[in-house]
Design a protein around this motif. Structure first.
Motif, short mmCIF file in Angstrom:
data_model
loop_
_atom_site.label_atom_id
_atom_site.label_comp_id
_atom_site.label_asym_id
_atom_site.label_seq_id
_atom_site.Cartn_x
_atom_site.Cartn_y
_atom_site.Cartn_z
N GLU A 34 75.70 73.79 60.48
CA GLU A 34 76.17 74.91 61.16
C GLU A 34 75.27 76.09 61.21
OE1 GLU A 34 80.88 76.01 61.75
OE2 GLU A 34 79.89 76.15 59.75
N ASN A 81 77.73 72.70 56.20
CA ASN A 81 77.58 74.20 56.71
C ASN A 81 76.04 74.54 56.90
OD1 ASN A 81 80.04 74.81 55.70
ND2 ASN A 81 79.61 75.02 53.56
N GLU A 119 79.89 69.40 51.96
CA GLU A 119 80.31 70.53 52.44
C GLU A 119 79.00 71.51 52.73
OE1 GLU A 119 83.24 72.30 49.78
OE2 GLU A 119 84.54 70.92 50.34
#
Length: 449
Positions: A215, A212, A208
């Motif tokens: 992103e 992230n 994760e």
């Protein structure tokens, strides 16, 4: 999962290569990426690129391990040549694989790994991340090691344990790049580490964190969108050529009604056929790991004499050792399939290098007049059908058949639509009737010649 990036690049096909040190988990990252691509409806082909050296020194080019994946909306027949995305976890892997990156390709590196000692070991005189040598690429310098440790800080892991998950950080970045979710990978973690909840938690957190991070950075402002491939309805799986070969033999055994026997000696890159068939005692498969190559083929000839679908598997050096026994099978008109998963070089050669180097040996490498049927597979998935047809030809025509594949096909994988055995071509071995006084083993059959 909501993406905030608006720049979407439509692609028919994308080639991705994960590279790093032998302990960086590139094979696992590549496998999980491939499985997720398949579940997203894409066609694919893969190739794991193992180092030849055993325990090569850390951060050296000799120890670089890689995994290449070609995914697309069209039928994918090869693993591709140059890659659109290169994930390099250390300087040695970047140096060894930069030549395979397309101009303008996205290169993701762990900038924390580019310290002075690692640069020196890999042969760099200066840091390629700090000069203009990578100016022709979309370079993403990610602090993978640092952010991996940050992501698992709440689990109180030491740095060495935390660093084992940094391949998941790179995988998370790739999932963002393609707009994919985590469900399949979470499921894998749950099965693989079901007795190690801390490991599951660490891998999830790092995956994760990588997503992230990708992103939020401007260097990955675009994402790839690859449409689903148009494929015939059915049940599919990602299958390596060696496993497909083993399954083709199992299907031939079932269709012909002949029990399967494999007599073989382990040799890279063919050993996986031996390992796979050993799992299927429930289907009547008998597997014998012989003491050498000659014993392997001679045991198979004996099994053929008693009415089995007889097989032996090997690579180039083993094929030369089996040549005299192949002549025996020709002379006695016994059905036998010899699988040669080719590798590079003469003699013991280069076990981890793929090469189609044994054609002349397969055609002519026997003494006297000794013709055998030679067929060659052309993709990882069609190894299944070539193994099946090799068995059909051998049994129906009472002759040895050499099936050629190679390390690229055997270790590589493709999406494979699992067929129904009843839909495969019939196999009709010439079974003698019990106590037939007119039986002559070498009588010419006008139907099959």
């Amino acid at each position: 999962m909501v993406k905030t990036k608006s720049n979407v690049i439509q692609k028919d096909a994308v080639v991705v290569k994960f590279v790093g040190d032998s302990g960086d988990g590139m094979q696992l990252s590549g496998t999980l990426f491939s499985d997720t691509a398949a579940l997203e409806g894409l066609d694919l082909a893969t190739f794991p690129d193992y180092p030849a050296e055993i325990r090569a020194p850390h951060n050296t080019i000799a120890g670089v391990s890689g995994f290449q994946v070609h995914v697309g909306a069209k039928k994918i027949e090869t693993t591709g040549d140059l890659c659109d995305v290169l994930v390099a976890m250390n300087p040695a892997s970047l140096k060894a694989n930069l030549k395979w990156a397309k101009p303008g390709a996205t290169i993701i590196v762990d900038e924390n790994a580019f310290d002075e000692a690692a640069l020196k070991k890999s042969g760099y005189t200066e840091n390629p991340l700090e000069n203009d040598s990578l100016s022709g690429y979309n370079l993403v310098k990610a602090p993978v090691t640092l952010l991996t440790r940050e992501a698992v800080k709440h689990l109180s892991l030491d740095n060495k344990s935390a660093d084992r998950s940094k391949n998941m950080f790179a995988l998370g970045m790739m999932y963002h790049l393609f707009g994919w979710g985590f469900d399949h990978t979470y499921e894998f973690f749950g099965k693989k580490f079901k007795n190690k909840p801390d490991v599951i938690a660490a891998n999830k957190a790092v995956l994760e964190a990588g997503f992230n991070y990708a992103e939020t950075i401007e260097a990955l402002s675009s994402v790839f969108q690859v449409s689903k491939a148009k494929m015939e309805p059915g049940r599919y799986r990602n299958i390596t050529g060696n496993v497909a070969t083993a399954w083709g033999f199992l299907a031939a055994s079932e269709r012909s009604g002949r029990p399967l026997f494999l007599g073989s000696y382990p040799i890279t890159p063919a050993t996986e056929i031996l390992i796979e068939l050993a799992k299927y005692k429930s289907l009547g498969a008998k597997v014998f790991q012989a003491e050498d190559e000659i014993a392997g083929i001679c045991s198979a000839i004996g099994a053929s004499y008693t009415g089995s679908l007889a097989l032996t598997s090997t690579s180039g050096p083993g094929l030369s050792l089996k040549s005299e026994a192949i002549g025996l099978a020709v002379m006695t008109e016994l059905p036998l399939v010899i699988v040669n998963v080719q590798r590079g070089g003469p003699s013991t050669g280069l076990p981890t290098k793929s090469e189609q180097s044994d054609l002349y040996q397969a055609l002519f490498g026997r003494n006297g007049e000794c013709p055998v049927v030679v067929i060659a597979a052309s993709s990882s998935a069609n190894c299944f059908y070539y193994a099946y047809m090799a068995s059909k030809i051998a049994m129906e025509h009472m002759t040895p058949v050499i099936l050629l594949t190679d390390g690229y096909l055997g270790n590589g994988s493709q999406l494979f639509r699992i067929p129904k055995v009843a839909e495969l071509p019939e196999i009709k071995p010439p079974i003698a009737k019990p106590n037939d006084p007119d039986f002559k083993p070498y009588r010419r059959n006008p139907e099959t010649l």
